[in-house]
Design a protein around this motif. Structure first.
Motif, PDB file in Angstrom:
ATOM      1  N   PHE A   1      -0.460  18.597  12.496  1.00 54.93           N
ATOM      2  CA  PHE A   1      -0.728  17.990  11.283  1.00 54.93           C
ATOM      3  C   PHE A   1       0.346  17.177  10.820  1.00 54.93           C
ATOM      4  N   ALA A   2       1.628  17.553  10.982  1.00 49.59           N
ATOM      5  CA  ALA A   2       2.789  16.878  10.458  1.00 49.59           C
ATOM      6  C   ALA A   2       3.009  15.493  11.327  1.00 49.59           C
ATOM      7  N   GLU A   3       2.810  15.680  12.605  1.00 51.08           N
ATOM      8  CA  GLU A   3       2.928  14.626  13.448  1.00 51.08           C
ATOM      9  C   GLU A   3       2.044  13.483  12.974  1.00 51.08           C
ATOM     10  N   TRP A   4       0.927  13.860  12.668  1.00 51.48           N
ATOM     11  CA  TRP A   4      -0.178  12.942  12.504  1.00 51.48           C
ATOM     12  C   TRP A   4       0.075  12.369  11.155  1.00 51.48           C
ATOM     13  N   ILE A   5       0.659  12.931  10.223  1.00 44.93           N
ATOM     14  CA  ILE A   5       0.906  12.356   8.870  1.00 44.93           C
ATOM     15  C   ILE A   5       1.739  11.420   9.176  1.00 44.93           C
ATOM     16  N   LYS A   6       2.759  11.533   9.777  1.00 45.23           N
ATOM     17  CA  LYS A   6       3.862  10.426  10.127  1.00 45.23           C
ATOM     18  C   LYS A   6       3.472   9.284  10.744  1.00 45.23           C
ATOM     19  N   GLU A   7       2.244   9.472  11.626  1.00 43.80           N
ATOM     20  CA  GLU A   7       1.817   8.432  12.278  1.00 43.80           C
ATOM     21  C   GLU A   7       1.079   7.733  11.240  1.00 43.80           C
ATOM     22  N   GLN A   8       0.377   8.242  10.294  1.00 41.27           N
ATOM     23  CA  GLN A   8      -0.520   7.661   9.288  1.00 41.27           C
ATOM     24  C   GLN A   8       0.551   6.951   8.188  1.00 41.27           C
ATOM     25  N   ILE A   9       1.806   7.385   7.912  1.00 47.58           N
ATOM     26  CA  ILE A   9       2.735   6.722   7.113  1.00 47.58           C
ATOM     27  C   ILE A   9       3.276   5.372   7.787  1.00 47.58           C
ATOM     28  N   GLN A  10       3.640   5.382   8.987  1.00 50.79           N
ATOM     29  CA  GLN A  10       3.918   4.094   9.806  1.00 50.79           C
ATOM     30  C   GLN A  10       2.880   3.193   9.647  1.00 50.79           C
ATOM     31  N   GLU A  11       1.533   3.545   9.688  1.00 51.78           N
ATOM     32  CA  GLU A  11       0.495   2.451   9.271  1.00 51.78           C
ATOM     33  C   GLU A  11       0.399   1.918   8.073  1.00 51.78           C
ATOM     34  N   LEU A  12       0.388   2.975   7.188  1.00 53.05           N
ATOM     35  CA  LEU A  12       0.693   2.434   5.883  1.00 53.05           C
ATOM     36  C   LEU A  12       1.619   1.396   5.307  1.00 53.05           C
ATOM     37  N   ASN A  13       3.007   1.623   6.046  1.00 55.90           N
ATOM     38  CA  ASN A  13       3.950   0.662   5.871  1.00 55.90           C
ATOM     39  C   ASN A  13       3.712  -0.552   6.674  1.00 55.90           C
ATOM     40  N   ALA A  14       3.106  -0.597   7.665  1.00 60.87           N
ATOM     41  CA  ALA A  14       2.825  -1.981   8.382  1.00 60.87           C
ATOM     42  C   ALA A  14       1.727  -2.542   7.647  1.00 60.87           C
ATOM     43  N   LYS A  15       0.804  -2.021   7.320  1.00 59.38           N
ATOM     44  CA  LYS A  15      -0.255  -2.868   6.307  1.00 59.38           C
ATOM     45  C   LYS A  15       0.093  -3.128   4.879  1.00 59.38           C
ATOM     46  N   ALA A  16       0.791  -2.356   4.220  1.00 57.18           N
ATOM     47  CA  ALA A  16       1.504  -2.736   2.958  1.00 57.18           C
ATOM     48  C   ALA A  16       2.409  -3.977   3.379  1.00 57.18           C
ATOM     49  N   LYS A  17       3.228  -4.242   4.343  1.00 54.92           N
ATOM     50  CA  LYS A  17       4.095  -5.309   4.596  1.00 54.92           C
ATOM     51  C   LYS A  17       3.325  -6.509   4.821  1.00 54.92           C
ATOM     52  N   LYS A  18       2.086  -6.325   5.700  1.00 51.81           N
ATOM     53  CA  LYS A  18       1.175  -7.357   5.799  1.00 51.81           C
ATOM     54  C   LYS A  18       0.520  -7.962   4.525  1.00 51.81           C
ATOM     55  N   LEU A  19       0.091  -7.105   3.528  1.00 51.43           N
ATOM     56  CA  LEU A  19      -0.397  -7.484   2.470  1.00 51.43           C
ATOM     57  C   LEU A  19       0.813  -8.514   1.520  1.00 51.43           C
ATOM     58  N   HIS A  20       2.085  -7.847   1.740  1.00 53.17           N
ATOM     59  CA  HIS A  20       3.244  -8.869   0.813  1.00 53.17           C
ATOM     60  C   HIS A  20       3.446 -10.196   1.509  1.00 53.17           C
ATOM     61  N   GLU A  21       3.182 -10.085   2.918  1.00 55.37           N
ATOM     62  CA  GLU A  21       3.361 -11.257   3.499  1.00 55.37           C
ATOM     63  C   GLU A  21       2.249 -12.285   3.294  1.00 55.37           C
ATOM     64  N   ALA A  22       1.035 -11.689   3.148  1.00 54.60           N
ATOM     65  CA  ALA A  22       0.032 -12.406   2.920  1.00 54.60           C
ATOM     66  C   ALA A  22      -0.066 -13.098   1.411  1.00 54.60           C
ATOM     67  N   VAL A  23       0.579 -12.409   0.577  1.00 57.94           N
ATOM     68  CA  VAL A  23       0.496 -12.879  -0.837  1.00 57.94           C
ATOM     69  C   VAL A  23       1.737 -14.114  -0.737  1.00 57.94           C
ATOM     70  N   GLU A  24       2.860 -13.882  -0.089  1.00 58.24           N
ATOM     71  CA  GLU A  24       3.904 -14.560   0.077  1.00 58.24           C
ATOM     72  C   GLU A  24       3.460 -16.005   0.569  1.00 58.24           C
ATOM     73  N   LEU A  25       2.598 -15.810   1.371  1.00 62.28           N
ATOM     74  CA  LEU A  25       1.884 -17.160   2.444  1.00 62.28           C
ATOM     75  C   LEU A  25       1.160 -18.094   1.575  1.00 62.28           C
ATOM     76  N   THR A  26       0.384 -17.136   0.558  1.00 58.16           N
ATOM     77  CA  THR A  26      -0.329 -17.958  -0.382  1.00 58.16           C
ATOM     78  C   THR A  26       0.257 -18.675  -1.395  1.00 58.16           C
ATOM     79  N   GLY A  27       1.403 -18.016  -1.889  1.00 53.71           N
ATOM     80  CA  GLY A  27       2.223 -18.813  -2.785  1.00 53.71           C
ATOM     81  C   GLY A  27       1.805 -18.335  -4.092  1.00 53.71           C
ATOM     82  N   PHE A  28       0.640 -17.551  -4.372  1.00 49.77           N
ATOM     83  CA  PHE A  28       0.255 -17.310  -5.763  1.00 49.77           C
ATOM     84  C   PHE A  28       0.555 -16.184  -6.276  1.00 49.77           C
TER      85      PHE A  28
END
Length: 465
Positions: free
Chosen positions: A141-168
């Motif tokens: 369970f703990a190992e799986w949770i940490k894998e999910q945290i990594q995926e969440l971080n990567a996805k959140a980073k993409k959201l920030h990049e997408a917002v910055e790219l659009t410039g709004f």
């Protein structure tokens, strides 16, 4: 629709994948997406519950699976992440799906209330270790949770990049306009169809009554569940009930791409205190989240067909057959979906089984799959036939145990005169040359030589043959 509104809508659709939602920290729901009907009510409740008890800073993550805090079934883990100072992202992932037939929610597995999983970029290892040590905690369970945290971080980073790219900037004014346009779109699509009233009663095999009164006027929908009885063995949370109702309506009218605070406002629900649609801790919720939701979908389909005669259709088989096979420390959940109901101009769609490895199943369990095919239906006949369900036949070659649950609405509801009922889900056991039916839910050990036949339901037929 302005360019900025279109950009926001596109951004939300691109970012939200699977079962997920994005909300403002103040509680405005920008978008919800998912295939599970309860997603449309439970994810927003999870976010509001987490932010009520925990002050979330950007990057913080809260974990929960408690149905009474906005979770679904206990094997579905819900993550609430503050992706910025103003936005909360909620997403849900499944871990070790299984059938749970118990008397309390605590017996269904490890129940996790809103728990701070990561704060100030630090994983709470102590809490994670305590969860892993729980007897009901899934392996790794703990190992799986940490894998999910990594995926969440990567996805959140993409959201920030997408917002910055659009410039709004996602301003409060932009959000307000977007939600208002979503509301208008929902009202318009409802108003384009007929108005009216309808009532349906659905009786579950476990004894519960679901009574739904639907009224549609001026682009608004009111659902009154007065007369629905108290729980006996089936219980559903209030947020899951709302989600199941909204999901059915938004799909029917075609505004599911605008599932947010704006479109939520078109639906008003009245539920009597103490009925099984407003479950209270510690009532178990697994059957509610599966069979109970299927009953709501059936009721919604019937009431909408009564009001919108031009869109009349036969009933679909909404509750899959869930069969959880167990052997030693291994378990595998087989899910057989049902067929769709026919329409006035077309056949019902046959059920499609998700691909799985028969070879792997036979390596892990002492079973032999003899047959997987479309079911030969006796019911669901008409000018247009209902979609066929699935039949699976297993030969048991050693001692195994299984838990299963399927449609609890075998007391057939009243349907339109020009429609026919499809076949119900069925299970049977052949032992020593004698065949007998199995109940719609149960748990049992099986021995070498047993033959199990699993049949999911078929859709209803439309029109006279």
């Amino acid at each position: 629709m302005s360019y900025q509104i279109e950009l926001l809508h596109s951004l939300l659709n691109d970012f939200l994948q699977g079962e997920s939602a994005l909300l403002t920290i103040e509680g405005d729901v920008l978008a919800v997406k998912g295939q599970d009907p309860v997603t449309y009510g439970t994810l927003t409740t999870a976010a509001s519950t987490a932010s009520k008890y925990l002050k979330l800073q950007e990057g913080d993550i809260v974990l929960l699976n408690d149905p009474y805090s906005g979770g679904s079934v206990l094997c579905d883990m819900t993550f609430v992440m503050a992706v910025s100072e103003d936005l909360l992202w909620v997403t849900r992932k499944s871990l070790n799906k299984s059938v749970r037939i118990t008397k309390t929610v605590e017996e269904e597995g490890l129940r996790i209330p809103p728990t701070p999983l990561r704060q100030k970029n630090q994983i709470n290892e102590m809490i994670l270790a305590a969860m892993q040590a729980h007897p009901a905690c899934p392996p790794r369970f703990a190992e799986w949770i940490k894998e999910q945290i990594q995926e969440l971080n990567a996805k959140a980073k993409k959201l920030h990049e997408a917002v910055e790219l659009t410039g709004f900037t996602i301003t409060s004014e932009l959000i307000e306009e977007y939600l208002e346009l979503s509301k208008q779109a929902a009202v318009q699509r409802i108003s384009e169809r007929a108005s009216g009233e309808a009532r349906v009663d659905i009786v579950l095999d476990s004894g519960e009554l679901l009574r739904m009164n639907m009224e549609i006027h001026d682009g608004k929908i009111s659902l009154d569940f007065s007369g629905t009885t108290a729980t006996k063995t089936v219980s559903l949370t209030e947020s899951a009930t709302y989600g199941a109702c909204f999901h059915a309506l938004s799909r029917f009218y075609g505004f599911d791409q605008f599932a947010n605070t704006g479109s939520f406002s078109i639906l008003q629900i009245t539920k009597p205190t103490g009925c099984w649609l407003v479950g209270k801790y510690p009532a178990p919720t697994y059957k509610g989240m599966t069979c109970g939701v299927a009953a709501i979908k059936t009721a919604m389909e019937l009431t909408l067909s009564q009001i919108h005669h031009k869109n009349e259709k036969a009933l679909s088989s909404h509750c899959p057959l869930h069969f959880d096979l167990q052997h030693k420390q291994q378990h595998a959940l087989l899910t057989l979906p049902g067929g769709k109901g026919a329409r006035s101009d077309q056949e019902g769609e046959a059920a499609q089984l998700k691909p799985f490895s028969i070879e792997q199943l036979e390596r892990d369990f002492p079973v032999k799959i003899q047959r997987v095919d479309q079911r030969q239906s006796a019911g669901g006949k008409g000018k247009h036939n209902g979609g066929r369900g699935i039949i699976m036949k297993l030969e048991v070659r050693g001692e195994v145990e299984a838990s299963w649950v399927t449609d609890l609405t075998l007391h057939r509801p009243r349907i339109p005169k020009n429609c026919s009922h499809g076949d119900a889900s069925e299970m049977s056991l052949e032992r020593a040359g004698e065949q007998k039916p199995l109940p719609v839910l149960g748990q049992q050990k099986f021995q070498a030589g047993d033959i199990l036949t699993l049949c999911s339901g078929s859709g209803g037929g439309f029109g006279k043959e």
